[in-house]
Design a protein around this motif. Structure first.
Motif, short mmCIF file in Angstrom:
data_model
loop_
_atom_site.label_atom_id
_atom_site.label_comp_id
_atom_site.label_asym_id
_atom_site.label_seq_id
_atom_site.Cartn_x
_atom_site.Cartn_y
_atom_site.Cartn_z
N GLY A 98 84.33 30.77 -5.25
CA GLY A 98 84.09 30.69 -6.69
C GLY A 98 82.71 31.14 -7.11
O GLY A 98 82.29 30.91 -8.24
N THR A 135 91.10 34.05 -15.99
CA THR A 135 89.90 33.20 -15.87
C THR A 135 89.31 33.34 -14.46
O THR A 135 89.96 33.88 -13.57
CB THR A 135 90.26 31.71 -16.05
N LYS A 136 88.08 32.84 -14.30
CA LYS A 136 87.47 32.86 -12.97
C LYS A 136 88.33 32.11 -11.97
O LYS A 136 88.44 32.49 -10.82
CB LYS A 136 86.07 32.23 -13.03
N ASP A 153 78.78 35.07 -14.42
CA ASP A 153 79.36 35.45 -15.70
C ASP A 153 79.24 36.96 -15.89
O ASP A 153 80.13 37.61 -16.43
CB ASP A 153 78.62 34.76 -16.86
N TYR A 177 81.94 38.74 -13.86
CA TYR A 177 83.26 38.47 -14.44
C TYR A 177 83.43 39.22 -15.78
O TYR A 177 84.40 39.95 -15.98
CB TYR A 177 83.40 36.96 -14.60
N ILE A 216 81.12 33.48 -8.58
CA ILE A 216 81.28 34.66 -9.43
C ILE A 216 80.37 34.44 -10.63
O ILE A 216 80.51 33.43 -11.32
CB ILE A 216 82.74 34.79 -9.91
N ILE A 230 85.47 42.80 -9.52
CA ILE A 230 84.29 42.01 -9.16
C ILE A 230 83.83 42.39 -7.75
O ILE A 230 82.64 42.53 -7.48
CB ILE A 230 84.62 40.49 -9.22
N TYR A 268 89.77 40.59 -9.73
CA TYR A 268 89.19 40.34 -8.40
C TYR A 268 88.62 41.64 -7.81
O TYR A 268 87.48 41.70 -7.35
CB TYR A 268 90.29 39.78 -7.47
#
Lengths: 424, 422
Positions: B345, B400-401, B349, B352, B347, B283, B280
């Motif tokens: 959500g 995971t996301k 690819d 991430y 985000i 990102i 997190y």
């Protein structure tokens, strides 16, 4: 192979003038690479090699160019590195601009990408304008950093004309004048392979690096470029001003004393010897093992952050001594008195031998770090110095060298003071 | 890849960690003494490394120590204070060139002796530390505490956490408080130190091309002294709910505004979702691939730097950037939007995957420097975790996301701190 250090350095020169060096460290996880051009903030006046145009460019353009190199036609190159998990960065000094990355996987792609973006200028008016906002904030940040302001002011005192007296990033006003056309001219002059070096250290096979570079350079098909004609203004031996005092929002005063070195005009091994001689001298006079340091500390005039350094380049040199202090006047007097006394009595052989030992140990310890190896090698290389001569040059330094240098450099007619006072 | 430390508890309860490796040119010895961060003791604890560095029974001045170390090929010895969550750590290090590179086979023994003497046999006077040294170091510490003010970058972050954790020990600065200095003298400081040596957890690390048994014997001999019951030291991790977001402003004579936003993550190192929090943070503001870099710097040209950072022992996070004074609200809005986007959500690819790769890269890079390896291991000890780097990377790659979105919902903005112009 350096038997003393247990390290080997591999080297290859390319037809277009590019020099590549590799220092393998097989048991390390990462590879650290630096791609560096001998072009810094002081190179603001020069002759453009192909058109012979005499150009004077806005202050701070080398640094601006560094920022803009990350821009490619397809977008930002940061993204490509991020996709590889490679961290990339760059910095501009008075003399060099260096691009670097470190990676623990994807070395080949990262190196290709590094060469590709540094060798591909792409500037648009829009992106140049946008960068001005970012760099303005970078300059503002430094305006609030007392350590940086005090150094810049010292250099303005020591130098009349030399561009070392100007901030590496320029000013908000000077960067406003930067345009696409001038960026290309600077790029084409200074980013030629014959003005550059690539240094790679870490878990890598030298042949792999050389082959990659060869493929990349063959594609470009550039031929070697003659030496760049850089123009620096005439700089008198005298200093410009004796004292500069400013106020900043800080908790206690700061002092920096500088001596202007006028024994300049040469690089290579003689410059290396001068640099190391001065470094030893400064350590003997002001280091933690010195009488002066002990008495200043006990009197509460300095703390552990008291520092001293010498910056030696082909065309200029200066040393700077100082730190935070409650009494800049008293500290100044004590430092100058110490210099005068040592000029009188001279440095002893015993002191020299002790500090030589310390320097050699420090040098070996430095080889724990790929960043140390690469950045030292590269910045010395631009001065025609081979880092691996370090121990031999240290060995060569005699007590006479030290005492002569002491008298030559610490000439009181060529010193200045920069002071930062708390705002009241 | 892993640099494995073998762990042994000495007779007196000191924990010894040794890692024999010939990867480096040096032998490093580190010493850590852990104490709870408390207002009653913080300033005393902060003075300890500085007073101890001043002299040993044998080398009674810093200068004589320094001369001795120069002669050991510039071996470096030093000490400082670390703060991890609500623990305050007195740390000492000694880095020396491995004897095989120089003509002095006794470097290790000589260096270790002066290192141990600094910690265990300081120069004394009238049953306390040497008076002059304590007085001088009180003055140095005072200036050191004051000088945080000169470093606007760190000042704005520290002040944000102080405001945010007003009622918690975490608000105490790692170097303590100027007001406490008056009550400290050579005797009560020495008594305090003697208690610390008896009761605080102590770790010693040795790393380099050494023989494990030989080093263990030497450390056991040098660091043997009677100790009592060892205290528990905690990081003060808290899941404090934020009732209301606060705004605090301070004015100085400045050229650039400094914005810091403090958050409660309610997640610490060792929790199942800790690696999700790491992702997190990556990102949000962990590099050039992050939302903050791309939106605050690249798209809006508001700042030169903009990042986020987590405090993994206490469960905090800070976002920081340097901006024009007038851009504050605009910047806050953009930052809040990034946090909202992650919660929703949004985000990519790219964000991430780049984050996971970049964090993996950093974890592997740690293995290339003795001080980073030791520091990472120390973090594990503080938080009660023992996991090799391979396990960390494995757990990181499993995030995971969805995990990131879940951990994002736990994060609350607590305090906005703005350093404005006068």
């Amino acid at each position: 192979m350096d038997r003393f250090l247990g390290e080997s350095l591999y080297h290859r020169s390319f037809d277009n003038g590019l020099k590549v060096y590799v220092l393998p460290k097989k048991d390390f996880n990462k590879v650290f690479s630096m791609y560096s051009t001998h072009y810094g903030s002081i190179d603001s006046e020069f002759i453009v090699p192909d058109t012979k145009e005499h150009l004077k460019v806005p202050e701070g353009i080398a640094h601006f160019l560094e920022h803009k190199m990350f821009e490619m036609e397809y977008g930002n190159v940061f993204e490509k590195f991020a996709e590889l998990g490679t961290s990339v960065n760059a910095f501009t000094s008075y003399n060099n601009t260096t691009y670097l990355f470190s990676t623990t996987s994807h070395f080949e792609e990262s190196l290709k990408l590094l060469m590709e973006f540094v060798e591909t200028p792409y500037f648009t008016e829009e992106s140049v304008e946008k960068e001005k906002g970012i760099i303005t904030q970078e300059l503002r940040m430094y305006e609030d950093e007392p350590d940086w302001q005090i150094l810049i002011n010292l250099l303005r005192c020591l130098y009349h004309n030399h561009p070392i007296r100007i901030d590496i990033g320029g000013t908000v006003e000077s960067i406003a004048k930067i345009d696409v056309d001038t960026l290309y001219k600077c790029y084409n002059t200074f980013y030629h392979p014959s003005n550059m070096i690539l240094f790679v250290a870490g878990c890598i096979d030298p042949e792999q690096v050389f082959n990659l570079v060869k493929q990349q350079q063959d594609k470009k098909g550039l031929s070697s470029q003659p030496t760049i004609n850089r123009i620096y203004p005439e700089e008198p031996d005298t200093i410009n001003e004796q004292l500069c005092k400013i106020s900043l929002d800080v908790s206690q005063p700061q002092l920096l004393i500088g001596f202007k070195d006028i024994d300049v005009g040469y690089d290579g091994r003689p410059l290396f010897k001068k640099e190391l001689t001065v470094a030893i001298l400064l350590d003997i006079l002001f280091g933690k093992s010195s009488e002066l340091y002990e008495s200043l500390y006990e009197e509460g005039l300095i703390d552990e952050r008291f520092s001293f350094s010498y910056e030696g380049q082909k065309d200029y040199g200066f040393c700077a001594i100082g730190g935070e202090t409650k009494d800049p006047e008293k500290l100044y007097n004590k430092v100058l008195k110490c210099i005068a006394e040592n000029k009188q009595k001279g440095i002893s052989q015993e002191e020299l031998e002790r500090v030589k030992k310390k320097f050699i140990g420090g040098f070996i310890q430095g080889f724990n770090s790929l960043e140390f190896i690469a950045s030292s090698f590269v910045s010395y290389y631009h001065k025609n110095i081979n880092l691996f001569d370090y121990v031999r040059v240290i060995d060569e330094i005699t007590i006479n060298d030290l005492n002569e240098r002491l008298k030559l450099l610490f000439n009181t007619s060529r010193h200045a003071r920069s002071i930062v006072l708390p705002k009241t | 890849m892993s640099n494995i430390f073998t762990h042994k508890t000495l007779q007196n309860g000191i924990d010894l960690y040794i890692c024999p490796t010939n990867k480096f040119k040096t032998i490093s010895i580190y010493f850590f003494l852990h104490q709870n961060l408390k207002s009653e003791t913080a300033t005393k604890t902060a003075l300890l490394p500085y007073v101890l560095k001043r002299g040993t029974e044998k080398f009674t001045t810093s200068r004589s120590i320094s001369l001795f170390l120069d002669d050991l090929y510039g071996s470096g010895m030093g000490g400082d204070i670390l703060k991890r969550g609500e623990t305050q750590i007195v740390s000492f290090f000694m880095d020396m060139v491995h004897p095989k590179y120089v003509e002095d086979q006794d470097i290790f023994d000589k260096a270790m002796l002066v290192f141990a003497d600094m910690i265990l046999h300081p120069v004394k006077e009238d049953g306390g530390f040497k008076k002059d040294y304590v007085n001088q170091e009180k003055d140095v510490l005072k200036r050191n505490i004051e000088s945080l003010y000169n470093d606007k970058f760190n000042y704005a972050i520290e002040r944000c956490f102080q405001e945010m954790c007003k009622d918690e020990a975490y608000s105490i600065y790692k170097y303590g408080n100027i007001e406490d200095l008056d009550g400290i003298n050579n005797k009560n400081l020495y008594e305090y130190y003697t208690d610390c040596l008896k009761s605080c957890p102590i770790d010693i690390f040795v790393m380099g091309d050494v023989n494990e048994q030989e080093i263990t014997d030497k450390i056991e001999k040098q660091f043997y002294f009677e100790r009592g019951k060892v205290i528990e030291v905690g990081t003060g991790f808290s899941k404090k709910e934020v009732k209301q977001e606060r705004f605090v402003e301070e004015r100085q004579n400045l050229n650039q505004g400094k914005l810091s936003m403090g958050f409660r993550t309610k997640t610490r190192y060792g929790d199942d979702d800790y690696y999700a929090l790491m992702v997190y943070n990556g990102i949000l503001g962990g590099g050039t691939h992050s939302k903050l870099f791309s939106n605050v710097r690249e798209k809006a040209s508001l700042a030169y730097y903009a990042f986020s950072r987590i405090e993994k022992a206490k469960g905090l996070m800070v976002v920081s950037c340097g901006i024009e004074f007038d851009d504050m609200q605009k910047t806050i809005d953009i930052i809040k939007k990034q946090l909202d986007d992650i919660r929703q959500g949004e985000i990519t690819d790219y964000e991430y995957e780049s984050t996971i790769k970049s964090l993996t890269n950093s974890l592997k890079e740690v293995q290339d420097s003795p001080s980073s390896i030791i520091s990472m291991y120390l973090d594990g000890i503080i938080n009660g975790i023992h996991e090799p780097v391979e396990d960390m990377i494995y757990k990181l790659k499993k995030v995971t996301k969805r995990d990131v979105v879940e951990v994002a919902h736990k994060i609350d903005l607590d305090t906005i701190f703005f350093l404005n112009k006068k």
